[in-house]
Structure formats: structure tokens, C-alpha cells
Design an enzyme around this catalytic site. Structure first.
Site, PDB file in Angstrom:
ATOM      1  N   GLU A 271      13.057  -0.577   4.252  1.00 47.95           N
ATOM      2  CA  GLU A 271      12.223  -1.757   3.435  1.00 47.95           C
ATOM      3  C   GLU A 271      11.029  -0.975   2.993  1.00 47.95           C
ATOM      4  OE1 GLU A 271      11.764  -5.181   5.704  1.00 47.95           O
ATOM      5  OE2 GLU A 271      13.919  -5.973   5.360  1.00 47.95           O
ATOM      6  N   PRO A 272      10.964   0.064   2.323  1.00 52.48           N
ATOM      7  CA  PRO A 272       9.630   0.601   1.966  1.00 52.48           C
ATOM      8  C   PRO A 272       9.060  -0.020   0.869  1.00 52.48           C
ATOM      9  CG  PRO A 272      11.627   2.157   1.415  1.00 52.48           C
ATOM     10  CD  PRO A 272      12.187   0.914   2.005  1.00 52.48           C
ATOM     11  N   CYS A 340     -18.913 -12.196  -8.416  1.00 56.86           N
ATOM     12  CA  CYS A 340     -19.825 -12.746  -7.738  1.00 56.86           C
ATOM     13  C   CYS A 340     -19.538 -12.975  -6.173  1.00 56.86           C
ATOM     14  CB  CYS A 340     -20.387 -14.153  -8.162  1.00 56.86           C
ATOM     15  SG  CYS A 340     -20.857 -14.037  -9.941  1.00 56.86           S
TER      16      CYS A 340
HETATM   17  C1  PLP Z   1       9.188  -6.817   7.071  1.00 51.12           C
HETATM   18  C2  PLP Z   1       8.395  -6.245   6.067  1.00 51.12           C
HETATM   19  N1  PLP Z   1       9.258  -5.207   5.288  1.00 51.12           N
HETATM   20  C3  PLP Z   1       8.625  -4.160   4.429  1.00 51.12           C
HETATM   21  C4  PLP Z   1       7.407  -4.211   4.331  1.00 51.12           C
HETATM   22  C5  PLP Z   1       6.742  -3.160   3.290  1.00 51.12           C
HETATM   23  O1  PLP Z   1       5.934  -2.528   3.903  1.00 51.12           O
HETATM   24  P1  PLP Z   1       5.440  -1.127   3.554  1.00 51.12           P
HETATM   25  O2  PLP Z   1       4.725  -1.406   2.174  1.00 51.12           O
HETATM   26  O3  PLP Z   1       4.391  -0.665   4.634  1.00 51.12           O
HETATM   27  O4  PLP Z   1       6.812  -0.165   3.276  1.00 51.12           O
HETATM   28  C6  PLP Z   1       6.529  -4.990   4.945  1.00 51.12           C
HETATM   29  C7  PLP Z   1       4.951  -5.125   4.574  1.00 51.12           C
HETATM   30  O5  PLP Z   1       4.239  -5.676   5.364  1.00 51.12           O
HETATM   31  C8  PLP Z   1       7.007  -6.051   5.746  1.00 51.12           C
HETATM   32  O6  PLP Z   1       6.489  -6.723   6.330  1.00 51.12           O
END
Ligand code: PLP
Length: 412
Positions: A271-272, A340
Site C-alpha cells: 500500500e505505498p 497567523c
Molecule cells: C495502513 C496504511 N497503509 C498505507 C499507508 C501509506 O503509507 P506511505 O505513504 O508511507 O506509503 C499508510 C499511511 O500512513 C497506512 O496507515
């Protein structure tokens, strides 16, 4: 400065792919975000290549940047989506995602969101508490559906990252404890409308070492070992990005090398978010004033914490550079916005040659957790988002700048 295949200086002019940034800045009101589609797609491909042996399903984490043009391009290139709200699911579907390619995560899903996700037929629920599991089961039964669930383990492991983006230590609100995961797995028969088909683990974002990932993964695999039918492991996001020119972060390949021996034979989901969009985006801002005060030189810009809150929220660092660099300098300045708040600082100790009113600056590596976290604080309209198309030559306004009236739209 940090350059990459799309964001580079050519003959002393900052380019986004083949488009000189000054050309766009001359036509667009600042501040604005600009994204290189080519770079985002390259990053997706770089991750695929690094993890090739595992053939992972890549679910782009839409929370990092949910711009529709980006979503469409990434979905078009075969990415699934990691969504953390019904709003993100809705957006992903509108951008063309197949429901079964969406994973629905989040620590506090409402019943209405769970119902919506089931009706749409999302591929997976990443479950973070026992009660949530019961609700998904009950709602699925009402809809006469059965859905796949990945139990999100909080492995109680500290990741090497900023404390505000570490999620896998025992004190964090995320995930289930190992004991809860073990107990739920034993109880599968009590949840007839969900299928405990996977395990999920995400220990934090922008990870600077692979050790914690290895340890977390071992814990996750140990928990599913007694259940050989569970063949899916979702290892979340966390792939790191270089924000400082002098910073060393492990390459994607190091994470792949760490994980591959453990995950052979499993279906793997990634899940990047950040790693796909951060270095594809720049926040462009104009200098409003320069003032010398208390022995410091303040460069006051038209961008602020309402466009980019990361420095104020996480002490995050972004390189700030000139669009048309002049001379190298030892002088450092503080780059601030007009909001501000004393914390409205975009960069401390920024090496910038003397700049003047009207000069345009580029805040780099701003494509992730930038626009999505923007606000109307101080009644500031959200900025435009410009996209340089995949051809690298043409660009368009993917989201126009808000107006003052836009900010009044929801009030009587
Ligand atoms: C469960 C989960 N998956 C994927 C991500 C995406 O992470 P990243 O942006 O570090 O790839 C996050 C981000 O916090 C997450 O909490």
C-alpha cells in the site's frame, strides 16, 4: 538539491519533465501544486521492479494524494487503491477503480461506511478491532454477502521514523494486538460472513530501516502459521523518500530483499502512498516580502501551513529552491507563510541567495500529504493543482484554485 528523472535543472532553469516551471508560473496564480504524472508512474514501476519476485498487488494509498488525474493515471497503469474512508472509496470508484481492487482500511470505520463498502463490493477490509469485525460480519449477513478480511496486527515494534508517523508500536491506536489476532483467528466460525483470508501489518510511514519491517513481518507470519489456508499478507506502505539532499534512505530493493525470503508463496499486497507521489510534486510559491528582524532574514511567501502543513505538523523538511537559481550562498533564511501562527514556517535555515519580492520558489518533494492535508484556515482558498501529462510536454489544471465564494458554499 534533490533532483529526479522528472524534476531537474536544465541550463539553470527548474523543469518538470520537459516543461520549464517559469513558463507555468507566468500563467498561474501562486501558490499552486504541480505534479509530474510521469514521475508518479515511474515510481509505481520502480516499486514493481524492486518487488518483482513477489509479484505484489500494489494498492496506491489514496490518502497521500487523492487528485483525480493522479488516481486515474495510477489506476490506468494497473494499481489498486488503499482507501481509508467511504469518501476515498467513492473517489477511487469515480476515478475508475474496480471495487475488488480496493482495500478498505482505517481505525474507525463507521457502520454507514462499512455498509457502503460492502454494497460496492470492495476487495478487502483491513480490520483494526474486534467489534469492527462483528459489525462487518453482521452487515455482510444482512446484505447476504461474504467478504474478505485481513486482520491488521499491531506488532508492538518501534519503527525508525518520526514519532508522529510510527503506527506499529504498542501504544499506537492502530491495529489488533497479537493476542487479539490469535483469538479472532480461532473464532472464525463465529463470523460466518467474513473470511479471515489475510494478515495486514503497517508499522509506519517513511521507514528509514528495514529491520523493524522484518521483525514485524515475522510476527505476522507466526500468527497465521497454524492456518495454512491464509495465504495473503498485506505489508502496508512505509517505503521511504529522500527529503534532504544529504539524506540516505534504504532503496526499495532493500525492503524487497528483506521481505522476499519470508513471503515466497504468499499473495502479497503493498500500500505505498508517499513513495509514489512525494517526489512527483512541487509546491510553487511567490515571495511577498523579505524582512530582517532579530538577526534573522525572513522570506515571507504566499504559501503557508494551510497549503503544506507537514513542517508545522511533523517538523518535516522540504528543500526550498529557486526556479532560476542565481549564485551559491552560505546565507540561510527562514521561509514562512502569511498565516497567523508562529508555527507557519515552511523551512528553517534554508540556504537561499538574496531573493526579492515577486521571485518564485519551489518547495520540493511536496506531492504526498500536501494538498490532501490543506485547509481553508485564515479563509485561504485551496491552491490549484497542475498536472504535467504523461507525454512530459503538455500540462493542464487538474483542479482549479478555490475562490472566496467556494469557501462560502456550504453556509447559509
Ligand atoms: C495502513 C496504511 N497503509 C498505507 C499507508 C501509506 O503509507 P506511505 O505513504 O508511507 O506509503 C499508510 C499511511 O500512513 C497506512 O496507515
Amino acid at each position: 538539491m534533490i533532483e529526479n528523472s522528472s524534476i531537474t535543472y536544465r541550463a539553470n532553469i527548474l523543469y518538470i519533465d520537459d516543461v520549464p516551471l517559469p513558463d507555468i508560473a507566468a500563467q498561474q496564480e501562486t501558490p499552486f501544486y504541480i505534479y509530474s504524472l510521469r514521475r508518479a508512474l515511474d515510481n509505481l514501476q520502480r516499486i514493481r521492479t524492486a518487488f518483482a519476485e513477489l509479484k505484489p498487488h500494489i494498492h496506491y494509498s489514496a490518502k497521500a494524494n487523492a487528485n483525480m488525474a493522479l488516481l486515474r493515471a495510477l489506476i490506468g497503469a494497473g494499481a489498486g487503491i488503499d482507501a481509508v474512508s467511504a469518501g476515498e472509496i467513492h473517489r477511487a470508484l469515480k476515478a475508475g477503480a474496480a471495487p475488488e481492487d480496493i482495500v478498505f482500511a482505517g481505525v474507525g470505520k463507521t457502520k454507514a461506511e462499512i455498509r457502503y463498502a460492502l454494497e460496492q463490493g470492495v476487495g478487502w477490509f483491513n480490520v483494526e478491532n474486534v467489534r469492527e469485525c462483528s459489525i462487518i460480519d453482521a452487515e455482510a449477513a444482512r446484505l447476504r454477502k461474504r467478504t474478505r478480511v485481513a486482520l491488521r496486527l499491531n506488532p508492538d515494534i518501534a519503527a525508525d521514523t518520526h514519532r508522529h508517523i510510527a503506527t506499529g508500536h504498542g501504544k499506537a491506536k492502530f491495529g489488533l494486538t497479537a493476542e487479539q489476532v490469535a483469538e479472532l483467528l480461532k473464532q472464525q466460525a463465529n463470523f460466518p460472513s467474513v473470511d479471515f483470508a489475510g494478515i495486514h501489518v503497517h508499522i509506519g510511514s517513511n521507514l528509514h530501516s528495514t529491520d523493524a519491517t522484518h521483525a514485524a513481518l515475522e510476527k505476522a507470519l507466526e500468527l497465521i502459521a497454524p492456518y495454512p489456508h491464509i495465504r495473503t499478507v498485506n505489508i502496508g506502505g512505509g517505503l521511504p523518500v529522500t527529503y534532504r539532499a544529504d539524506e540516505q534512505v534504504p532503496p526499495f530493493e532493500s525492503f524487497a530483499e528483506t521481505m522476499t525470503p519470508l513471503l515466497k508463496g504468499y499473495e502479497v499486497l503493498l500500500e505505498p502512498g508517499r513513495a509514489i507521489v512525494a517526489d512527483a510534486g512541487v509546491l510553487v510559491t511567490s515571495v511577498l516580502y523579505v524582512k530582517q528582524q532579530a538577526g534573522q532574514r525572513f522570506v515571507i511567501c504566499d504559501a503557508s501551513m494551510s497549503e503544506l502543513i507537514r513542517p508545522a505538523l511533523y517538523d518535516a523538511h522540504h528543500e526550498i529552491v529557486q526556479m532560476l537559481p542565481t549564485v551559491a550562498t552560505d546565507e540561510t533564511v527562514i521561509v514562512v507563510g502569511p498565516v497567523c501562527e508562529t508555527t507557519d514556517v515552511l523551512g528553517q535555515n534554508v540556504p537561499l541567495p538574496p531573493v526579492k519580492e515577486g521571485d518564485v520558489l519551489a518547495i520540493l518533494t511536496a506531492g504526498a500529504y500536501g494538498m490532501v492535508m490543506s485547509s481553508n484556515y485564515n479563509q485561504r482558498p485551496r491552491p490549484a493543482e497542475i498536472v504535467v501529462n504523461e507525454d512530459g510536454k503538455t500540462w493542464h489544471v487538474a483542479r482549479r484554485r478555490e475562490t472566496w465564494d467556494d469557501m462560502l458554499r456550504f453556509e447559509e
